[in-house]
Design a protein around this motif. Sequence first.
Motif, PDB file in Angstrom:
ATOM      1  N   ASN A 193      24.324 -39.240 -32.980  1.00 34.74           N
ATOM      2  CA  ASN A 193      25.337 -38.526 -31.767  1.00 34.74           C
ATOM      3  C   ASN A 193      24.288 -39.085 -30.165  1.00 34.74           C
ATOM      4  N   ASN A 194      24.637 -38.548 -28.936  1.00 27.94           N
ATOM      5  CA  ASN A 194      23.550 -38.778 -27.866  1.00 27.94           C
ATOM      6  C   ASN A 194      22.367 -39.008 -27.762  1.00 27.94           C
ATOM      7  N   LYS A 195      22.174 -37.326 -28.036  1.00 27.69           N
ATOM      8  CA  LYS A 195      20.894 -36.548 -27.880  1.00 27.69           C
ATOM      9  C   LYS A 195      19.690 -37.626 -29.117  1.00 27.69           C
ATOM     10  N   SER A 196      20.317 -37.958 -30.022  1.00 29.78           N
ATOM     11  CA  SER A 196      19.542 -38.469 -31.824  1.00 29.78           C
ATOM     12  C   SER A 196      19.497 -39.984 -30.930  1.00 29.78           C
ATOM     13  N   LEU A 197      20.935 -40.685 -30.921  1.00 28.38           N
ATOM     14  CA  LEU A 197      20.282 -41.935 -29.843  1.00 28.38           C
ATOM     15  C   LEU A 197      19.455 -42.053 -28.434  1.00 28.38           C
TER      16      LEU A 197
ATOM     17  N   THR B  62      21.851 -32.333 -20.226  1.00 29.44           N
ATOM     18  CA  THR B  62      22.431 -33.160 -20.218  1.00 29.44           C
ATOM     19  C   THR B  62      23.224 -33.156 -18.466  1.00 29.44           C
ATOM     20  N   CYS B  63      22.800 -34.067 -18.002  1.00 31.23           N
ATOM     21  CA  CYS B  63      23.154 -34.410 -16.347  1.00 31.23           C
ATOM     22  C   CYS B  63      23.526 -35.474 -15.612  1.00 31.23           C
TER      23      CYS B  63
ATOM     24  N   ASN C  89      14.271 -30.998 -21.341  1.00 35.81           N
ATOM     25  CA  ASN C  89      14.114 -30.745 -22.423  1.00 35.81           C
ATOM     26  C   ASN C  89      13.728 -31.093 -23.875  1.00 35.81           C
ATOM     27  N   LYS C  90      12.229 -30.921 -23.045  1.00 36.96           N
ATOM     28  CA  LYS C  90      10.738 -31.092 -24.110  1.00 36.96           C
ATOM     29  C   LYS C  90      10.977 -29.211 -24.205  1.00 36.96           C
ATOM     30  N   ARG C  91      10.849 -28.872 -22.253  1.00 34.88           N
ATOM     31  CA  ARG C  91      10.259 -27.653 -22.305  1.00 34.88           C
ATOM     32  C   ARG C  91      11.705 -26.974 -23.282  1.00 34.88           C
TER      33      ARG C  91
END
Length: 589
Positions: A120-124, A177-178, A211-213
């Motif tokens: 998905n978008n995040k894994s890519l 997401t932005c 996203n890390k935070r």
Amino acid sequence: MPGTAGKHRISRRTKIATGVMALAVAAGGITAATTFGASDQASADEADPALYIDILKVKPNNFEPANSRGASTGTFTVDCGRNENQHFNPDNFVAQPGVRNGAQHLHDYVGNLSSNADSNNKSLEAAGTTCKNGDKSAYFWPVVRIDTGDEEKNPPAKSPDGDRDQAAQAAASPVITCPDVASRLPDVPDSAMAEVNRNLDLLDTQIDEANKRLISTRGQGGPNFVQNAILGPLKDKRVATIDRMAIAIGRTAAKPQGLDALAPCTLKEQAGTGGNPASNGGGAPGGAAQQITCPDVASKLPAVPASAKAEVDRNLQLLNTQLQEANQRLVSTQGQGGPNFVQNAILGPLKDKRVATIDRMAIAIGRTAAKPQGFDALAPCSLGQGGNNGNNGGATATPPLPGPDANNELPENDGRIQRPAKVGITFRGSAAGKVVAMPKFLRALSGDAKPSINGTKNTRAAWTCTGFENRLTDKYPICPEGSKVERIHDFPSCWDGKNTDSANHRTHIVFPDRNGRCAAGFTAVPQLRTTLVYDIPHDIQVKKQYKVDSFPSEKHNPLSDHDDFANVMSQSIMNQVVNCINRNKTCTA
């Protein structure tokens, strides 16, 4: 710009069959060395000899449209290698997201290292890439094999790489997401280019840090913690970053207005979808636990009279649409209702629709031939679940599709895998004017993997030989000595300006007309062209012993050739692509 090609005839040996989605055991990456088979008797699963043609017998048919005033004629070429790391699997997260072994044939991958059914978008975004410029986009197509009957088996499968494991873990958590900024920028003056690209990179960095935070602070604070501690500060940073770009552009051109509206970001739960506000829900599912599967109808049909063929084909396509809609509803209603909800609200209505559709086909055939009997038995569908049979109103679990065997061979796709001798990935302009940035996570398809089911509306003649690129054919070419087999895949390049995906994975981005113009409501984006060149020995070509992997129903029909793309470029890389093309330059990264 796509070449001009007429309608294509499906091989007489190609069977009509409905596509059945089913879950299978996960297939890891597959290792395959590149060798050439010996010249010997072809195996039992060779392609139909009628599907080969001497390229010299193909008339020139691939012509570029004339450029209008203001056309964008630049090109931007990305070096992503030739799949030297041997990334293969029978998945397709663009066309069949979440369905492992959904393609039932192997794909060659370059670019994103984590591409698989669950992407998905995040894994890519979290994965590495083979592209030298850092482009994380996924580029993939069916492998080509030499099939002489005596070649060595492909080596055993390798374990999933670290990038794939890392991406799978990343995909399980919520994601920020932005809105995409690069696709909303006007033409950037040369004097502002460096500063704009620097700040586009900074926008990507800001999202990564947020996203890390989000992960490191999970469980902290009250209900407004994420908004106050992460999303709010992120918005403030983005406002300042976007404003710097607007100021830089405004020094030598009109300062863009309203870009502050792109600053706010949102939090999306990862219910299988890595999102982007610009995608309007078009992201690919990250993992489908359940899938509705239905009995095959087309393969059970008797000979269809010519007078009934159009109606039968139309209703076969409707069966596919009904199944797709039911699977989409299965995802959107997950967790709703009681134990019989799926049976009563999805499987039952689907059966009723299929009964009516199947009956229309039987009536159409019965007008000029014997009406087929007993077809209503093919109407009921069932719910399968990968690795776990749940209580879903008594639905029967569907057996998994056969996966790769110990030697990585898939049913009806065998032979020695040929790594391309050359892979060209080039983004091109529009004959009608300038292009705009494509949004991040845009999905696109070229060709159609199931022409025997879907018809030839979306198929594209893609086969040729080096030195004969103005001749495209829907058959396997036999090239003159010194010329190599080549596949040319042009992608659609007219974007609807809103969606990164659509229900059929096509209507959000379409091809321009023969003059290179986009239809009303669509805007030109850089057009991807993938060229694949193969060192297939001339005697193998003459003996018709090479073929493309395909769904079993397609019997290696070269018309089923296709290509898939998901844009995971950073905003600054995409901005470089657009500006290179619009300035009519030739760029290589």
